[in-house]
Design an enzyme around this catalytic site. Structure first.
Site, PDB file in Angstrom:
ATOM      1  N   VAL A 168       0.841  -1.204   0.000  1.00  0.00           N
ATOM      2  CA  VAL A 168       0.000   0.000   0.000  1.00  0.00           C
ATOM      3  C   VAL A 168       0.871   1.247   0.000  1.00  0.00           C
ATOM      4  O   VAL A 168       0.590   2.227  -0.704  1.00  0.00           O
ATOM      5  CB  VAL A 168      -0.966  -0.003   1.198  1.00  0.00           C
ATOM      6  N   ASP A 169       1.947   1.230   0.770  1.00  0.00           N
ATOM      7  CA  ASP A 169       2.884   2.353   0.747  1.00  0.00           C
ATOM      8  C   ASP A 169       3.497   2.526  -0.640  1.00  0.00           C
ATOM      9  O   ASP A 169       3.601   3.652  -1.156  1.00  0.00           O
ATOM     10  CB  ASP A 169       4.004   2.138   1.767  1.00  0.00           C
ATOM     11  N   ILE A 170       3.922   1.421  -1.237  1.00  0.00           N
ATOM     12  CA  ILE A 170       4.537   1.482  -2.562  1.00  0.00           C
ATOM     13  C   ILE A 170       3.558   2.050  -3.585  1.00  0.00           C
ATOM     14  O   ILE A 170       3.889   2.955  -4.367  1.00  0.00           O
ATOM     15  CB  ILE A 170       5.013   0.085  -3.002  1.00  0.00           C
TER      16      ILE A 170
END
Length: 404
Positions: A168-170
């Site tokens: 999700v961060d990526i």
């Protein structure tokens, strides 16, 4: 040749992964990225490990190349004034502070727009700046659970599972980079900047893609499928004589060829398996037949046969196999960079391949405060002013780079 974003200046007040990953992409494309941290270095990933190389965190190294570092105490008005000074000439400001923090410091979009109307301002938060959850902090793991991603990852035996990296961060970093580039392109027409409100939750929900569409159309809550595909069969991992391989058959022609190569061509004509819809409805029966046949050869022999007949297949590689793979090496997806403390470090290369304005790694992931003096001098601060800021603990200077 100059990078595609050469001449674009990015003021990066983000930390951990989503924001730094975004600004690393911009830096790889040629932007001048100034990474802002508190004195001593406030990006938590500097301390995340092991592993470390000569005290430098592998996690920090993964998302911070092609940046310069300045350390500023944002809890002081003098420190915040430095940010305003840098923002006057910046093209992009990005932060991932909790909703309301930048407003409290008068470093929000409206405040900085007043001094730089062309500014593109990207805010990354867990839930965005509107809605009932806007004030809550957001973490990749929590968002994977709340967004439904974990509910479809794993199998019946494993229970819900998170993805093996902070995906999700990526993805939020990627969406942020796309949004910033779009806003910069639009600015060429309008002459105006704008604010970008990025949310980890929004990104995670959007990543559900066909699974979300399946639910929205059918109303059926999807279950955990493990390595199976909800809409295509056979499209999964299968066990051969000595280990597993992936078979990803996408149409009836490929399925008929698969059956022929495996010596079970009669299966392709079986009404239970003749169409993809039928195969989905009889998945367990088909899987049992295929795995029984796969037991007669090692995985590599099957993959060689399948590849000769254009049947999509592949291994489940370990990290050592990935980073020694001839294709990965040929595409320069492993690069070595000299670091003043860590020494020579290996980094993952950029997947962006442009024919004229190629991506380059020209700066190692910086030490906290490594470029403080350089950045302040470029912003017009005098020798005396920099010394006073240092004396008052507004800034911290990496001593090996201290050239006043």
């Amino acid at each position: 040749m100059k990078g595609a974003l050469e001449g674009i200046t990015v003021l990066d007040l983000s930390r951990v992964l989503a924001g730094p990953y975004c600004t690393m992409i911009l830096g790889d494309l040629g932007a001048d990225v100034m990474k802002v941290e508190a004195p001593g270095g406030s990006d938590e990933t500097r301390g995340w490990g092991p592993p470390f190389q000569n005290g430098v965190s592998a996690y920090y190294l993964c998302a911070n190349r092609n940046k310069r570092s300045i350390t500023v105490n944002l809890k002081t008005e003098e420190g915040r004034e430095i940010i305003r000074t840098l923002a006057k000439d910046a093209d992009v400001v990005i932060n991932n502070f909790k909703t309301g923090s930048m407003e409290n410091w008068d470093l929000d979009y409206d405040s900085l727009k007043a001094i730089n109307p062309r500014l593109v301002y990207c805010s990354i938060t867990g839930f965005g700046e509107t809605g009932p959850y806007r004030h809550l902090p957001g973490y990749d793991y929590i968002i994977q659970g709340m967004s439904g991603l974990m509910s479809i990852t794993g199998n019946d035996e494993s229970g819900p599972m998170k993805i093996g990296v902070a995906m999700v961060d990526i993805l939020t970093g990627l969406y942020s980079a796309i949004s910033i580039e779009a806003a910069l392109l639009e600015r060429e027409r309008s002459g105006q900047g704008q604010k970008i409100d990025m949310s980890l939750m929004d990104t995670a929900v959007s990543s559900l893609a066909n699974v979300a569409s399946n639910y929205l159309i059918s109303g059926a809550i999807p279950r955990r499928l493990g390595n199976d595909h909800p809409n295509i069969v056979p499209y999964s991992t299968f066990r051969a004589m000595d280990g597993e391989l992936i078979i990803a058959v996408g149409n009836n022609r490929q399925f008929a060829t698969l059956c022929e190569v495996m010596g079970i061509s009669e299966i392709a004509a079986d009404e239970r398996f003749h169409t993809n819809e039928a195969r989905v409805n009889h998945k367990l029966e088909l899987t049992g037949i295929l795995e029984n046949r796969l037991q007669i050869k090692p995985a590599n022999e099957w993959m060689e046969l399948f590849s000769q007949h254009n049947i999509p297949c592949g291994p489940i590689a370990t990290m050592d196999q990935v980073f020694n793979h001839p294709q990965v090496l040929a595409r320069e997806m492993v690069v070595e960079v000299d670091h003043p403390e860590a020494g020579s470090v290996k980094l993952v290369g950029s997947p962006i391949k442009l024919s004229r304005t190629e991506t380059k790694i020209e700066r190692h992931p910086p030490i906290a405060g490594e470029h403080t003096v350089e950045i302040l001098q470029q912003a017009g601060y005098s020798h005396v002013e920099i010394e006073q800021l240092k004396k008052n603990n507004i800034i911290q200077i990496y001593q090996e780079a201290y050239t006043l």
